[in-house]
Design a protein around this motif. Structure first.
Motif, PDB file in Angstrom:
ATOM      1  N   THR A 195       3.726  15.463  -1.668  1.00  0.00           N
ATOM      2  CA  THR A 195       2.560  15.347  -1.864  1.00  0.00           C
ATOM      3  C   THR A 195       1.630  13.899  -1.481  1.00  0.00           C
ATOM      4  OG1 THR A 195       2.899  14.084  -3.887  1.00  0.00           O
ATOM      5  CG2 THR A 195       2.896  16.125  -4.382  1.00  0.00           C
ATOM      6  N   GLY A 196       2.554  13.075  -0.828  1.00  0.00           N
ATOM      7  CA  GLY A 196       1.894  11.817  -0.431  1.00  0.00           C
ATOM      8  C   GLY A 196       1.973  10.745  -1.308  1.00  0.00           C
ATOM      9  N   HIS A 197       2.215  10.823  -2.628  1.00  0.00           N
ATOM     10  CA  HIS A 197       2.147  10.018  -3.410  1.00  0.00           C
ATOM     11  C   HIS A 197       2.917  10.289  -4.835  1.00  0.00           C
ATOM     12  CE1 HIS A 197      -0.206  12.916  -6.104  1.00  0.00           C
ATOM     13  NE2 HIS A 197      -0.849  13.217  -4.907  1.00  0.00           N
TER      14      HIS A 197
ATOM     15  N   LEU B 256       1.813  -3.430  -9.284  1.00  0.00           N
ATOM     16  CA  LEU B 256       2.041  -2.528  -8.143  1.00  0.00           C
ATOM     17  C   LEU B 256       0.804  -1.340  -8.069  1.00  0.00           C
ATOM     18  CD1 LEU B 256       5.698  -1.904  -8.355  1.00  0.00           C
ATOM     19  CD2 LEU B 256       4.374  -3.206  -6.469  1.00  0.00           C
ATOM     20  N   PRO B 257       0.087  -1.187  -7.274  1.00  0.00           N
ATOM     21  CA  PRO B 257      -1.039  -0.178  -7.306  1.00  0.00           C
ATOM     22  C   PRO B 257      -0.713   1.195  -7.124  1.00  0.00           C
ATOM     23  CG  PRO B 257      -0.793  -1.256  -4.924  1.00  0.00           C
ATOM     24  CD  PRO B 257       0.090  -2.115  -5.758  1.00  0.00           C
ATOM     25  N   HIS B 258       0.651   1.363  -6.451  1.00  0.00           N
ATOM     26  CA  HIS B 258       1.170   2.714  -6.315  1.00  0.00           C
ATOM     27  C   HIS B 258       2.538   2.916  -6.723  1.00  0.00           C
ATOM     28  CE1 HIS B 258      -2.406   3.734  -3.930  1.00  0.00           C
ATOM     29  NE2 HIS B 258      -1.999   2.430  -3.388  1.00  0.00           N
TER      30      HIS B 258
ATOM     31  N   GLY C  54       0.736  -1.262  -0.024  1.00  0.00           N
ATOM     32  CA  GLY C  54       0.193  -0.103   0.016  1.00  0.00           C
ATOM     33  C   GLY C  54       0.774   1.278  -0.103  1.00  0.00           C
ATOM     34  N   VAL C  55       2.244   1.346  -0.232  1.00  0.00           N
ATOM     35  CA  VAL C  55       2.968   2.420  -0.025  1.00  0.00           C
ATOM     36  C   VAL C  55       3.611   2.649  -1.523  1.00  0.00           C
ATOM     37  CG1 VAL C  55       3.739   2.123   2.469  1.00  0.00           C
ATOM     38  CG2 VAL C  55       5.092   1.062   0.444  1.00  0.00           C
ATOM     39  N   PRO C  56       3.993   3.756  -1.716  1.00  0.00           N
ATOM     40  CA  PRO C  56       4.589   4.101  -3.170  1.00  0.00           C
ATOM     41  C   PRO C  56       5.766   3.267  -3.349  1.00  0.00           C
ATOM     42  CG  PRO C  56       3.874   6.213  -1.927  1.00  0.00           C
ATOM     43  CD  PRO C  56       3.807   5.046  -0.910  1.00  0.00           C
ATOM     44  N   VAL C  57       5.879   2.622  -4.651  1.00  0.00           N
ATOM     45  CA  VAL C  57       6.981   1.718  -5.003  1.00  0.00           C
ATOM     46  C   VAL C  57       7.657   2.446  -6.234  1.00  0.00           C
ATOM     47  CG1 VAL C  57       7.840  -0.301  -5.491  1.00  0.00           C
ATOM     48  CG2 VAL C  57       6.143  -0.041  -3.681  1.00  0.00           C
ATOM     49  N   LEU C  58       8.776   2.843  -6.161  1.00  0.00           N
ATOM     50  CA  LEU C  58       9.619   2.898  -7.534  1.00  0.00           C
ATOM     51  C   LEU C  58      10.721   1.729  -7.767  1.00  0.00           C
ATOM     52  CD1 LEU C  58      11.022   4.954  -9.750  1.00  0.00           C
ATOM     53  CD2 LEU C  58      12.843   5.558  -7.884  1.00  0.00           C
ATOM     54  N   ALA C  59      10.380   1.219  -8.818  1.00  0.00           N
ATOM     55  CA  ALA C  59      11.127  -0.095  -9.378  1.00  0.00           C
ATOM     56  C   ALA C  59      12.122   0.229 -10.425  1.00  0.00           C
ATOM     57  CB  ALA C  59      10.227  -1.221  -9.351  1.00  0.00           C
TER      58      ALA C  59
END
Length: 315
Positions: free
Chosen positions: A308-310, A271-273, A244-249
């Motif tokens: 921004t939180g996202h 990945l939802p975020h 549920g947290v932002p992910v950079l892959a």
């Protein structure tokens, strides 16, 4: 910090299935390589040993300031010095913690055997609880990315975001090449020239000679340390989608640990975020090949999360 805990040495540690050095001479060789590699890094602002229920963890803090810190998790048989290409650039912008993973070569000392991925996430969650921050941005490479992912599943309330550099066993399954490479890390009498050749191969042809301190350290860990780690579990689609947290892959296009394109496709699908990028020219050693570019991308990502939180302009 010059004083260290008594390391695990052979014998009883082996019977208890704890990561350990083969003998006292093996640790002395490793410690010498560790100190030489650490000398290439900026001077840590703090070094501490944090007690968890699975062992005592060596943690370094670089930089100061009040920003949400980055917590860096290294790859297999690596430790804090592997981040040498990245540390100066990262600490110029926000505080950074580095960790020697429990059960791996380094100055952390394991006291309880791991039986599952939950165990490996558990000690990291305990560590986070003691660092004194509400949340951290996780930044992991290879198996460190796998660890960061499972920590985000286990304790999302402590994780602001996750940045993954060619993570192992997350979005793509291991290839046969990984099995070949792994032999060099478990066979004590594996010829040193072959071991260094394997290091260079997995790193896309990077220098693994005796003149390279980080390569020396990783080679010493492969040769002189025995790990008892459960095989990294491959997450289900539901588990990946459940982050549920932002992910950079950042997926390395020349990686040998998985099929890069299939891994990128799975990450984008699930990945939802997530923000997923395939870097065609990068090998599994992406952090050392493109340190400025990696730093800039990760810092831009975490700055946006803080602002921004996202990520990616999508709430």
């Amino acid at each position: 910090m010059n004083d260290i805990l008594e390391p695990n040495i052979g014998g009883a540690s082996s019977r208890r299935r704890l990561g350990h050095f083969r003998d006292a001479s093996a640790f002395a060789r490793y410690r010498n390589a560790y100190d030489q590699a650490m000398a290439q890094l900026p001077e840590p602002d703090q070094a501490q040993d944090v007690v968890t229920s699975f062992g005592t963890v060596r943690v370094y803090r670089f930089g100061d300031g009040d920003g949400v810190p980055l917590l860096l998790l290294p790859g297999r048989t690596a430790s804090t010095p592997m981040w040498e290409p990245n540390l100066a650039g990262l600490t110029a912008h926000r505080p950074v913690y580095t960790v020697d993973l429990l059960g791996e070569p380094g100055l952390s000392v394991q006291t309880r055997a791991f039986t599952s991925a939950a165990d490996q996430a558990g000690w990291l969650a305990e560590l986070l609880a003691q660092l004194g921050h509400d949340r951290v941005h996780l930044f992991g490479v290879s198996i460190g990315g796998w660890s960061a992912f499972h920590l985000a599943l286990h304790a999302p309330e402590k994780v602001a975001s996750v940045s993954l550099l060619d993570p192992a066993s997350l979005f793509g399954r291991f290839t046969w090449k990984v099995v070949v490479t792994s032999l060099g890390s478990v066979l004590p009498f594996f010829p040193e020239s072959w071991r260094r050749g394997l290091l260079s191969w997995i790193s896309g042809g990077a220098d693994a000679s005796e003149d390279e301190p980080i390569a020396n350290l990783i080679s010493a860990g492969m040769r002189d340390f025995t790990a008892f780690l459960p095989p990294p579990t491959y997450p289900t689609d539901d588990q990946v989608a459940g982050v549920g947290v932002p992910v950079l892959a950042l997926i390395a296009g020349r990686s040998i640990i998985h099929d890069p394109r299939k891994a990128a496709l799975r990450a984008r699908r699930l990945l939802p975020h997530g923000v997923v990028e395939l870097w065609p020219d990068a090998s599994h050693a992406i952090n050392g090949e493109f340190p400025e570019r990696v730093n800039a991308r990760v810092l831009a990502f975490v700055d946006e999360i803080d602002r921004t939180g996202h990520a990616g302009g999508t709430p």
